[in-house]
Motif scaffolding. Structure first.
Motif, PDB file in Angstrom:
ATOM      1  N   ASP A 162       5.827   5.394   7.529  1.00 39.54           N
ATOM      2  CA  ASP A 162       6.750   6.281   8.255  1.00 39.54           C
ATOM      3  C   ASP A 162       7.163   7.496   7.418  1.00 39.54           C
ATOM      4  N   THR A 163       6.710   7.572   6.179  1.00 37.57           N
ATOM      5  CA  THR A 163       7.091   8.693   5.321  1.00 37.57           C
ATOM      6  C   THR A 163       6.136   9.867   5.503  1.00 37.57           C
ATOM      7  N   LYS A 164       6.559  11.010   5.005  1.00 39.81           N
ATOM      8  CA  LYS A 164       5.751  12.236   5.079  1.00 39.81           C
ATOM      9  C   LYS A 164       4.488  12.093   4.223  1.00 39.81           C
ATOM     10  N   PRO A 165       3.323  12.374   4.788  1.00 41.45           N
ATOM     11  CA  PRO A 165       2.086  12.299   3.995  1.00 41.45           C
ATOM     12  C   PRO A 165       1.930  13.519   3.094  1.00 41.45           C
ATOM     13  N   TYR A 166       1.186  13.350   2.020  1.00 38.13           N
ATOM     14  CA  TYR A 166       0.878  14.447   1.095  1.00 38.13           C
ATOM     15  C   TYR A 166      -0.625  14.581   0.981  1.00 38.13           C
ATOM     16  N   LYS A 167      -1.108  15.810   0.980  1.00 43.55           N
ATOM     17  CA  LYS A 167      -2.544  16.045   0.969  1.00 43.55           C
ATOM     18  C   LYS A 167      -3.162  15.576  -0.341  1.00 43.55           C
ATOM     19  N   ARG A 168      -4.348  15.021  -0.205  1.00 45.63           N
ATOM     20  CA  ARG A 168      -5.114  14.604  -1.379  1.00 45.63           C
ATOM     21  C   ARG A 168      -5.813  15.816  -1.978  1.00 45.63           C
TER      22      ARG A 168
END
Length: 391
Positions: A162-168
């Motif tokens: 449910d948290t904000k994703p971060y780009k790889r």
């Protein structure tokens, strides 16, 4: 097939597996069982011991789970749970992520059962400012940890999704054009690493797989090779930290179960294999007892494996001296996949040839995959292979 990540590995002349035993005081004792003739036997035994450990572990900690602090859980989880099923290199990265990124940015004590998406979002937002990949790697590690917390019965639900994703951060991979490729191969032919370069470029082998190849893996009549192991540098890391104490070269199963695969060998590469065998046999005869014969295709003058960085160092020098873009063995693998894709080979079969994900592992499946590799053989013979390589 057995996978070291599942606790099974080959050591000496036998298959072995790790063992975790829960002591009366709640601590974990580590050991190993050895003497198994096959990977299947070792894995079956490992599964039995692992289930017994998990059952005892859940029973012991069930009563105190409510009082588990989030920091304490993460430290305990990394060294007592996660470390037992991963490679040393993976542990090193996980340890750095936890001790250098996550823990220093946790500004308040919180119970594991109180951790929610809002708390994690705030934590990850702070962590992400450290460097470009910090947010993604930290979220990835927390997700694994919280999944294990759910499985252990400490919490009912994993809040990380449910948290904000971060780009790889995507690695930069170089692909040479046709003319530069020909020039590259001309220069590679003059080096001592020509065969290894061909194995990466036209068969898509990983660096460790090239190092682990033995002559008995090749079937000269069928012009095929079985990928059955890798040789890699295994870092010995201090517990609870990310400092590497030393490296040791070890032989172990391929990276994933699906990395066990049978591949067609282009004629020009098989010729190079046989020529290398003659060279190694001559060295063996000249050195006598000083030659350490492990049947390796790619080895130092005394028969021992090259260092883990040797091939990439040779590629770097080759490219630097000839004005070519920097290449690694992974670059060669990527170019191999690019050639297959441009030749119209379906992505699922490209993945199989590279030893990536697939649900099929039977002989019939490998035969189907090998049929597709005729395209790379044809492309190689028509486009890249130099006449000098057949002399």
């Amino acid at each position: 097939m057995a996978d070291k990540k599942a606790g099974v590995f080959f050591e000496g002349s036998n298959w072995c597996h790790r063992v975790r035993i829960l002591q009366e005081d709640g601590t974990t004792k580590y050991s190993k069982r050895r003497g198994f003739k096959t990977a299947i036997e070792a894995e079956a035994s490992y599964r039995k011991y692992d289930e017994e450990y998990k059952k005892a572990y859940r029973a012991y900690h069930a009563a105190s789970a409510a009082d588990f602090g989030f920091k304490d859980f993460l430290v305990y989880w990394l060294d007592e749970i996660y470390r037992t099923r991963i490679e040393s290199t993976t542990y090193m990265l996980a340890s750095y992520t936890l001790y250098n990124l996550i823990l220093p940015n946790m500004n308040q004590e919180i119970k594991l059962r109180h951790v929610n998406a809002e708390y994690l979002d705030a934590l990850l937002e702070t962590v992400s400012k450290v460097c470009e990949s910090a947010g993604n790697k930290s979220r990835e590690l927390l997700n694994i940890a919280m999944k294990d917390a759910v499985e252990a019965g400490y919490i009912h639900r994993n809040p990380v999704p449910d948290t904000k994703p971060y780009k790889r951060k995507k690695p930069k991979i170089t692909v040479l054009g046709k003319e530069k490729m020909k020039f590259f191969l001309e220069k590679a032919l003059e080096s001592n690493w020509y065969l290894e370069i061909l194995l990466g470029l036209f068969m898509g082998l990983r660096k460790g797989e090239i190092s682990g190849l033995k002559y008995n893996d090749f079937n000269v009549e069928d012009r095929s090779v079985r990928i059955a192991r890798q040789v890699t540098a295994d870092p010995i890391v201090s517990k609870g930290g990310s400092k590497i104490m030393k490296y040791q070269l070890i032989e172990k199963p391929p990276k994933t179960p699906n990395s066990y695969r049978t591949l067609c060998v282009p004629g020009a590469i098989m010729d190079e294999v046989m020529e290398r065998k003659q060279q190694n046999d001559l060295r063996k005869e000249q050195l006598g007892d000083k030659y350490i014969d492990n049947d390796y295709l790619s080895c130092a003058v005394n028969g021992l494996p090259h260092s883990a960085s040797s091939l990439n160092n040779a590629l770097s020098k080759l490219c630097s001296r000839n004005g070519l873009p920097h290449l690694t063995v992974h670059s060669l693998r990527h170019m191999y996949a690019t050639i297959l894709t441009e030749q119209g080979v379906p992505l699922v079969k490209v993945s199989a040839l590279l030893g990536h994900s697939s649900i099929h592992t039977t002989f019939e499946y490998y035969c189907e995959v090998m049929d597709e590799q005729e395209r790379i053989i044809s492309f190689m013979n028509e486009s890249f292979v130099l006449e000098e390589s057949n002399d």
